[in-house]
Write a protein that holds these residues in place. Structure first.
Motif, PDB file in Angstrom:
ATOM      1  N   PRO A 231      32.762  59.864  16.378  1.00  0.00           N
ATOM      2  CA  PRO A 231      31.715  59.455  17.301  1.00  0.00           C
ATOM      3  C   PRO A 231      32.056  58.230  18.141  1.00  0.00           C
ATOM      4  O   PRO A 231      31.761  58.205  19.328  1.00  0.00           O
ATOM      5  N   ASP A 232      32.654  57.214  17.555  1.00  0.00           N
ATOM      6  CA  ASP A 232      32.942  56.010  18.321  1.00  0.00           C
ATOM      7  C   ASP A 232      34.391  55.931  18.769  1.00  0.00           C
ATOM      8  O   ASP A 232      34.831  54.936  19.324  1.00  0.00           O
ATOM      9  N   GLY A 233      35.170  56.980  18.532  1.00  0.00           N
ATOM     10  CA  GLY A 233      36.557  56.994  18.961  1.00  0.00           C
ATOM     11  C   GLY A 233      37.495  56.222  18.065  1.00  0.00           C
ATOM     12  O   GLY A 233      38.708  56.298  18.226  1.00  0.00           O
ATOM     13  N   ASN A 234      36.975  55.456  17.129  1.00  0.00           N
ATOM     14  CA  ASN A 234      37.821  54.621  16.273  1.00  0.00           C
ATOM     15  C   ASN A 234      37.780  55.034  14.819  1.00  0.00           C
ATOM     16  O   ASN A 234      38.739  54.843  14.088  1.00  0.00           O
ATOM     17  N   ALA A 235      36.654  55.582  14.362  1.00  0.00           N
ATOM     18  CA  ALA A 235      36.495  55.903  12.955  1.00  0.00           C
ATOM     19  C   ALA A 235      37.333  57.123  12.579  1.00  0.00           C
ATOM     20  O   ALA A 235      37.752  57.915  13.424  1.00  0.00           O
TER      21      ALA A 235
ATOM     22  N   SER B 210      51.039  54.489  15.431  1.00  0.00           N
ATOM     23  CA  SER B 210      50.014  53.568  14.944  1.00  0.00           C
ATOM     24  C   SER B 210      49.151  52.988  16.053  1.00  0.00           C
ATOM     25  O   SER B 210      48.046  52.509  15.794  1.00  0.00           O
ATOM     26  N   ARG B 211      49.623  53.028  17.289  1.00  0.00           N
ATOM     27  CA  ARG B 211      48.826  52.491  18.401  1.00  0.00           C
ATOM     28  C   ARG B 211      47.871  53.524  18.990  1.00  0.00           C
ATOM     29  O   ARG B 211      47.043  53.190  19.831  1.00  0.00           O
ATOM     30  N   ASP B 212      48.014  54.769  18.570  1.00  0.00           N
ATOM     31  CA  ASP B 212      47.220  55.854  19.139  1.00  0.00           C
ATOM     32  C   ASP B 212      46.254  56.422  18.113  1.00  0.00           C
ATOM     33  O   ASP B 212      46.484  56.338  16.911  1.00  0.00           O
ATOM     34  N   ARG B 213      45.201  57.034  18.620  1.00  0.00           N
ATOM     35  CA  ARG B 213      44.415  57.912  17.768  1.00  0.00           C
ATOM     36  C   ARG B 213      45.183  59.222  17.650  1.00  0.00           C
ATOM     37  O   ARG B 213      45.698  59.736  18.635  1.00  0.00           O
ATOM     38  N   VAL B 214      45.311  59.758  16.447  1.00  0.00           N
ATOM     39  CA  VAL B 214      46.100  60.969  16.241  1.00  0.00           C
ATOM     40  C   VAL B 214      45.209  62.117  15.798  1.00  0.00           C
ATOM     41  O   VAL B 214      44.119  61.916  15.252  1.00  0.00           O
ATOM     42  N   ARG B 215      45.703  63.326  16.068  1.00  0.00           N
ATOM     43  CA  ARG B 215      45.058  64.554  15.604  1.00  0.00           C
ATOM     44  C   ARG B 215      46.035  65.275  14.681  1.00  0.00           C
ATOM     45  O   ARG B 215      47.201  65.475  15.041  1.00  0.00           O
TER      46      ARG B 215
ATOM     47  N   ASP C  69      45.479  62.627  25.498  1.00  0.00           N
ATOM     48  CA  ASP C  69      46.671  61.800  25.302  1.00  0.00           C
ATOM     49  C   ASP C  69      46.754  61.297  23.863  1.00  0.00           C
ATOM     50  O   ASP C  69      47.076  60.130  23.609  1.00  0.00           O
ATOM     51  N   GLU C  70      46.427  62.186  22.917  1.00  0.00           N
ATOM     52  CA  GLU C  70      46.504  61.874  21.494  1.00  0.00           C
ATOM     53  C   GLU C  70      47.635  62.675  20.850  1.00  0.00           C
ATOM     54  O   GLU C  70      47.689  63.901  21.013  1.00  0.00           O
ATOM     55  N   PRO C  71      48.546  62.033  20.126  1.00  0.00           N
ATOM     56  CA  PRO C  71      49.607  62.770  19.438  1.00  0.00           C
ATOM     57  C   PRO C  71      49.029  63.781  18.444  1.00  0.00           C
ATOM     58  O   PRO C  71      48.032  63.500  17.775  1.00  0.00           O
ATOM     59  N   VAL C  72      49.670  64.942  18.357  1.00  0.00           N
ATOM     60  CA  VAL C  72      49.171  66.030  17.517  1.00  0.00           C
ATOM     61  C   VAL C  72      50.263  66.489  16.555  1.00  0.00           C
ATOM     62  O   VAL C  72      51.415  66.685  16.952  1.00  0.00           O
ATOM     63  N   ALA C  73      49.890  66.655  15.290  1.00  0.00           N
ATOM     64  CA  ALA C  73      50.762  67.272  14.300  1.00  0.00           C
ATOM     65  C   ALA C  73      50.027  68.454  13.672  1.00  0.00           C
ATOM     66  O   ALA C  73      48.814  68.389  13.443  1.00  0.00           O
TER      67      ALA C  73
END
Length: 334
Positions: free
Chosen positions: A26-30, A117-122, A59-63
């Motif tokens: 919801p807040d992009g960080n949690a 570590s600097r990005d939000r990841v999926r 623009d989120e890295p995905v694994a």
């Protein structure tokens, strides 16, 4: 595989509105950790592929860490849907990388998240699939409960698909207990059964004792002796040279932990069971950190680094700890 062109138009094969997998917290960080219940191949692809492609748009890295057959399905679907620009994805065969559930957090999930570590990841992580053995499943369940602790406060979304048609109802009930949100064909639902701490307590059950197996007691001075015994006995039970050497390293780490943190002494047993060589180390120690052996190298403390190595070497690791002591059981596949 029932994906047709143009792909992923938002409708399922049964005509109902398809609800996409959660793509961000919801807040992009949690941290977000939904379970995705799918009923067939089409639903699997229509739920997971948009989540993967959404990583490119955000623009989120995905694994993607799923069993090999699903990996090929998703890779092909993403290739067809992404167009000429493609979608950068880290593809991981979970049936190999996650053969031991104890290595998934440090070796798959955290390894990928820490590289970004600097990005939000999926991450799509499927640790439970039809065919997991009864011995493996409790470790899978424990892993799913520990993800919430390992990623607390991290900027990540880890989606865990569950095959509704192929898995027992009890496993699906466990998924509701280890995931705060469930996504299925009807939509997204908060799980009223979410209770990861209760799951961890239930997973920490005593392992069946094997008094019929000869026990070898050791202290610090006898570590070289039990290490050599493990290698020799593992080879006699059918392990090849390399895997017998891996067992020797694992026993060395466990015996050292017993000498340093388990009251100074321990007991070793080795036997064969269901296509594995099984090695057990018991001592008087108590493990108080639920993430011991599941933090990446360099971040563990004390005996955790030894257990981390054991998780990477073994095909399965089961642990029970309590006031009466700790038992670590290591499985090496024949």
């Amino acid at each position: 595989m029932a994906l047709h062109h143009p792909p992923l138009d938002g409708a399922g094969t049964r005509g109902e509105r398809f609800v996409n997998v959660v793509t961000s917290a919801p807040d992009g960080n949690a941290f977000a950790h939904p379970a995705f219940f799918y009923r067939d191949d089409d639903e699997y692809l229509r739920g997971v592929v948009p989540f993967i492609l959404g990583g490119r748009d955000a623009d989120e890295p995905v694994a993607v860490a799923v069993p090999a057959p699903r990996l090929e399905q998703l890779r092909g679907a993403v290739r067809r849907a992404a167009g000429p620009d493609g979608a950068p994805v880290t593809w991981i065969d979970m049936s190999e990388a996650g053969r031991n559930p104890g290595r998934i957090i440090p070796g798959v999930l955290r390894a990928f998240a820490d590289r970004h570590s600097r990005d939000r990841v999926r991450i799509v992580g499927e640790p439970v699939w039809p065919g997991r053995s009864p011995a493996e499943y409790p470790a899978c369940l424990q892993h799913e409960a520990l993800i919430n602790l390992a990623f607390e406060g991290r900027r990540a979304t880890i989606v865990c698909p569950y095959d509704v048609a192929g898995l027992d109802r009890e496993i699906l009930a466990d998924a509701r207990a280890t995931h705060p949100v469930v996504v299925d064909h009807a939509g997204e639902h908060p799980s009223s059964e979410y209770a990861p701490a209760r799951v961890l307590r239930l997973c920490n059950r005593p392992l069946p004792e094997r008094p019929d197996i000869e026990a070898t007691s050791f202290d610090h001075a006898r570590i070289p002796e039990v290490r050599e015994l493990a290698c020799r006995r593992g080879a006699a039970l059918g392990l090849g040279r390399v895997r017998a050497g891996d067992l020797e390293l694992a026993v060395n780490e466990l015996a050292a932990n017993s000498a340093l943190h388990g009251g100074g002494t321990g007991v070793l047993r080795i036997w064969s069971e269901d296509g594995h060589v099984v090695c057990e180390v018991r001592d008087a120690g108590l493990i108080t950190d639920p993430l011991v052996g599941r933090r990446p190298a360099g971040l563990g403390t004390g005996g955790g680094r030894g257990v981390l190595m054991v998780n990477h070497l073994a095909d399965l690791v089961r642990v029970h700890t309590g006031p009466e002591g700790t038992t670590v059981r290591v499985y090496m596949r024949l």
